[in-house]
Scaffold this motif. Structure first.
Motif, mmCIF file in Angstrom:
data_model
loop_
_atom_site.group_PDB
_atom_site.id
_atom_site.type_symbol
_atom_site.label_atom_id
_atom_site.label_comp_id
_atom_site.label_asym_id
_atom_site.label_seq_id
_atom_site.Cartn_x
_atom_site.Cartn_y
_atom_site.Cartn_z
ATOM 1 N N LYS A 206 0.834 -1.191 0.000
ATOM 2 C CA LYS A 206 0.000 0.000 0.000
ATOM 3 C C LYS A 206 0.877 1.251 0.000
ATOM 4 O O LYS A 206 1.923 1.294 0.630
ATOM 5 N N VAL A 207 0.429 2.245 -0.740
ATOM 6 C CA VAL A 207 1.149 3.507 -0.775
ATOM 7 C C VAL A 207 1.105 4.135 0.619
ATOM 8 O O VAL A 207 0.074 4.119 1.296
ATOM 9 N N ASP A 208 2.219 4.676 1.033
ATOM 10 C CA ASP A 208 2.335 5.288 2.359
ATOM 11 C C ASP A 208 1.692 6.677 2.337
ATOM 12 O O ASP A 208 2.372 7.707 2.333
ATOM 13 N N TYR A 209 0.348 6.692 2.339
ATOM 14 C CA TYR A 209 -0.377 7.953 2.219
ATOM 15 C C TYR A 209 -0.120 8.881 3.410
ATOM 16 O O TYR A 209 0.031 10.093 3.245
ATOM 17 N N LEU A 210 -0.088 8.310 4.620
ATOM 18 C CA LEU A 210 0.123 9.141 5.799
ATOM 19 C C LEU A 210 1.506 9.775 5.774
ATOM 20 O O LEU A 210 1.664 10.976 6.037
ATOM 21 N N GLY A 211 2.520 8.978 5.425
ATOM 22 C CA GLY A 211 3.865 9.530 5.319
ATOM 23 C C GLY A 211 3.948 10.601 4.256
ATOM 24 O O GLY A 211 4.589 11.648 4.448
ATOM 25 N N ALA A 212 3.292 10.361 3.103
ATOM 26 C CA ALA A 212 3.294 11.347 2.019
ATOM 27 C C ALA A 212 2.626 12.644 2.462
ATOM 28 O O ALA A 212 3.117 13.743 2.168
ATOM 29 N N ALA A 213 1.512 12.522 3.191
ATOM 30 C CA ALA A 213 0.793 13.714 3.651
ATOM 31 C C ALA A 213 1.631 14.511 4.649
ATOM 32 O O ALA A 213 1.731 15.742 4.552
ATOM 33 N N LYS A 260 7.554 2.738 10.644
ATOM 34 C CA LYS A 260 6.504 1.720 10.796
ATOM 35 C C LYS A 260 5.901 1.276 9.469
ATOM 36 O O LYS A 260 5.329 0.190 9.384
ATOM 37 N N ALA A 261 6.021 2.110 8.421
ATOM 38 C CA ALA A 261 5.348 1.824 7.148
ATOM 39 C C ALA A 261 5.973 0.622 6.454
ATOM 40 O O ALA A 261 7.192 0.421 6.487
ATOM 41 N N ALA A 262 5.114 -0.181 5.800
ATOM 42 C CA ALA A 262 5.595 -1.354 5.066
ATOM 43 C C ALA A 262 6.400 -0.936 3.839
ATOM 44 O O ALA A 262 7.393 -1.561 3.475
ATOM 45 N N GLU A 263 5.966 0.128 3.185
ATOM 46 C CA GLU A 263 6.657 0.641 1.998
ATOM 47 C C GLU A 263 6.749 2.158 2.125
ATOM 48 O O GLU A 263 5.959 2.896 1.531
ATOM 49 N N PRO A 264 7.669 2.660 2.947
ATOM 50 C CA PRO A 264 7.747 4.099 3.242
ATOM 51 C C PRO A 264 7.970 4.938 1.992
ATOM 52 O O PRO A 264 8.643 4.512 1.056
ATOM 53 N N ILE A 265 7.414 6.149 2.008
ATOM 54 C CA ILE A 265 7.525 7.040 0.861
ATOM 55 C C ILE A 265 8.966 7.488 0.670
ATOM 56 O O ILE A 265 9.416 7.751 -0.444
ATOM 57 N N MET A 266 9.733 7.558 1.767
ATOM 58 C CA MET A 266 11.165 7.843 1.703
ATOM 59 C C MET A 266 11.862 6.948 2.730
ATOM 60 O O MET A 266 11.967 7.303 3.903
ATOM 61 N N VAL A 403 13.607 6.998 -5.129
ATOM 62 C CA VAL A 403 13.609 7.770 -3.888
ATOM 63 C C VAL A 403 14.966 8.434 -3.669
ATOM 64 O O VAL A 403 15.046 9.531 -3.100
ATOM 65 N N ALA A 404 16.045 7.797 -4.119
ATOM 66 C CA ALA A 404 17.367 8.418 -3.996
ATOM 67 C C ALA A 404 17.445 9.678 -4.855
ATOM 68 O O ALA A 404 17.939 10.727 -4.419
ATOM 69 N N SER A 405 16.941 9.579 -6.089
ATOM 70 C CA SER A 405 16.952 10.740 -6.996
ATOM 71 C C SER A 405 16.071 11.855 -6.458
ATOM 72 O O SER A 405 16.440 13.035 -6.493
ATOM 73 N N SER A 406 14.883 11.488 -5.952
ATOM 74 C CA SER A 406 13.961 12.508 -5.454
ATOM 75 C C SER A 406 14.479 13.158 -4.181
ATOM 76 O O SER A 406 14.332 14.362 -3.985
ATOM 77 N N ALA A 407 15.104 12.357 -3.290
ATOM 78 C CA ALA A 407 15.640 12.929 -2.055
ATOM 79 C C ALA A 407 16.756 13.917 -2.365
ATOM 80 O O ALA A 407 16.812 15.013 -1.788
#
Length: 527
Positions: A206-213, A260-266, A403-407
């Motif tokens: 699942k997309v890490d919506y909470l982390g993204a927000a 805690k996220a299974a697939e963290p946004i970063m 994520v490396a490029s975006s960070a």
């Protein structure tokens, strides 16, 4: 695994030609993102004259910047999860839709909203270009291509204001947005036809919506603080303090959620790699310095040296040409030798030296002398611009390329926000103080933005006071910039020379900054 290593090896024959076509498409796409703000900036006076809404003028830029910064990490993660090509094409389409809508805007509120749409797409353009390049070309070969990308950036900075002025004068301001359409159509067609990447299995996470927000709120608060602080609101005002508190709370919450996220946004594990963390710091400093220089050097040349603002892009020619040439040379050397540690060190030394030289400029500094100083600064940034991205990408697994490029892109963007805010506050404060002390009473923030034409109409004593004030403001801004840039030099000293993937010994690794191995099970199928 053997096939994967072969695929990552130096390309040859038809594949080289295919990659070159893709790189051309990526360069066009990067040109889209880089040119837009520069062209629109030139057209802004005409836009305000047509649409009105002068009081909302800053939001035309702020909305674009906010959307770009906030969406950058999300685009990178989506590409990692669902495949780079489709996500990249989506970002181009969104950018073009925003361009069309912006060109059709009937009032300032519409323009601000449509610029936000444009910025949302732009966030995916920059990340997509670097991540796709990271997927296609091994780090050993990547230097020469990333040097070309730095060249595109320099061309955009020089040509953007010139093109923007010509378009606005001869076609009207709406074409400053519509001009994106033919370039975007070419990029779309080329990417669709010639870009072939390893197929990714669709992620079930699942997309890490909470982390993204939380990350979006945190980034938005930071950008607003640096944009509004000292201009719209005083630095100690309630609004700025509330934004700082909101940003800090959001980022702390983001860090907690990411653990805690299974697939963290970063994924925070990428920062455990020493080289990656160091490149993030250096990238932040490069953004801090570069955009501060782009803002204040033309102002100094116009106000103190009497240059015309018409060809504002040409005022930065010594810095940008130096940056472009050095970046290309550094990329070629990295490709041929596989060595890169010396470049961040030399680049940081030159960047610090250039800034301290620029801090010595006064009302008697010649254009030739200031040009030499700018060339030194440009050479330093040329060594650093693409090497930071190259080393950062080499420091993570292929599955985290996005994520490396975006960070890395995000840290550079945030650095530019802080650089413009901090150097701008110091510059404006010094100009006001000096004007008050040397007979230019009544100085306001706008007095730090007088053109050469306006200066010629001032009484001699006031003009001389203003020229001295601007030179003094430039001195303090670049002095602080040079002091801050020392951090980049310190970080560069700790960079570890880790063999680039695709080099003679790609299996080598290190204990702290090592390049991660290519992920097992990758499929060499095209999409």
């Amino acid at each position: 695994m053997t096939e994967l290593k072969r695929a990552v090896a130096t390309p040859a024959g038809p594949r080289v030609r295919s990659i070159r076509v893709v790189v051309l498409a990526l360069m066009i796409t990067m040109l889209l993102a880089m040119l837009d703000n520069l062209i629109v900036g030139t057209a802004m006076p005409t836009i305000v004259g047509d649409l009105g809404g002068m009081e909302h003028l800053s939001w035309v830029v702020t909305a674009y910047t906010l959307a770009t910064a906030a969406s950058t990490p999300i685009w990178g993660k989506l590409g990692d999860l669902y495949g780079r090509k489709g996500i990249f094409l989506t970002s181009i389409v969104i950018f073009l839709i925003g361009s069309v809508l912006s060109g059709m805007a009937q009032d300032m509120s519409q323009l601000i909203g449509f610029r936000a749409v444009q910025g949302l797409g732009a966030g995916g353009l920059m990340v997509g270009v670097m991540a796709i390049l990271g997927d296609l070309v091994p780090p050993r070969e990547r230097g020469k291509y990333q040097g070309m990308m730095a060249g595109v950036m320099a061309v955009a900075m020089i040509g953007g204001p010139l093109v923007g002025g010509a378009i606005t004068d001869h076609l009207g301001w709406r074409w400053s947005f519509y001009i994106n359409l033919p370039l975007g159509a070419v990029a779309l067609a080329m990417v669709t036809v010639v870009l072939h990447l390893p197929r990714k299995e669709r992620s079930k996470a699942k997309v890490d919506y909470l982390g993204a927000a939380l990350l979006t709120v945190g980034i938005t608060a930071i950008v607003l603080v640096t944009t509004w602080g000292g201009t719209e609101y005083a630095w100690g005002s309630t609004v700025i303090m509330e934004l700082i508190a909101l940003g800090a709370a959001s980022l702390v919450g983001f860090l907690f959620v990411e653990t805690k996220a299974a697939e963290p946004i970063m994924p925070l594990h990428i920062f455990r790699n020493l080289n990656f963390s160091l490149m993030s710091v250096i990238g932040f400093m490069v953004g801090f310095v570069m955009f501060g220089a782009v803002l204040f050097l033309p102002l100094y040349q116009q106000s103190v040296q009497g240059e015309s603002a018409t060809n504002s892009g040409l005022l930065l020619l010594p810095m940008l040409l130096s940056m472009m040439i050095v970046s290309l040379v550094a990329g070629r050397i990295t490709t041929s030798t596989g060595k890169y540690k010396i470049f961040p060190i030399v680049g940081s030394i030159l960047m610090v030296t250039g800034l301290f030289l620029l801090a010595t400029m006064d009302t008697g500094t010649t254009r030739f002398t200031s040009g030499v100083y700018m060339a030194v600064l440009g050479a330093g940034m040329g060594f650093l611009m693409q090497i930071t991205m190259l080393v950062a990408q080499n420091s993570v697994e292929l599955k985290d390329m996005g994520v490396a490029s975006s960070a890395t892109t995000l840290f550079r963007t945030l650095g530019s926000s802080f650089g413009v805010a901090i150097m701008g506050a110091l510059f404006t404060g010094r100009v006001q103080d000096e004007m008050a002390a040397h007979g230019g009473g009544g100085a306001t923030q706008e007095s730090a933005q007088l053109s050469a034409t306006s200066l010629a109409k001032l009484p001699d004593t006031v003009r001389e006071a203003y020229e001295y004030a601007v030179a003094s403001g430039t001195h303090i801004a670049f002095l602080v910039g040079g002091s801050v840039a020392v951090v980049a030099l310190i970080a560069a000293l700790f960079v570890k020379e880790v063999p680039l993937r695709g080099a003679a010994k790609p299996e080598a690794s290190s204990d702290g900054g090592g390049a991660a191995p290519a992920p097992a099970g990758a499929k060499k199928q095209t999409v």
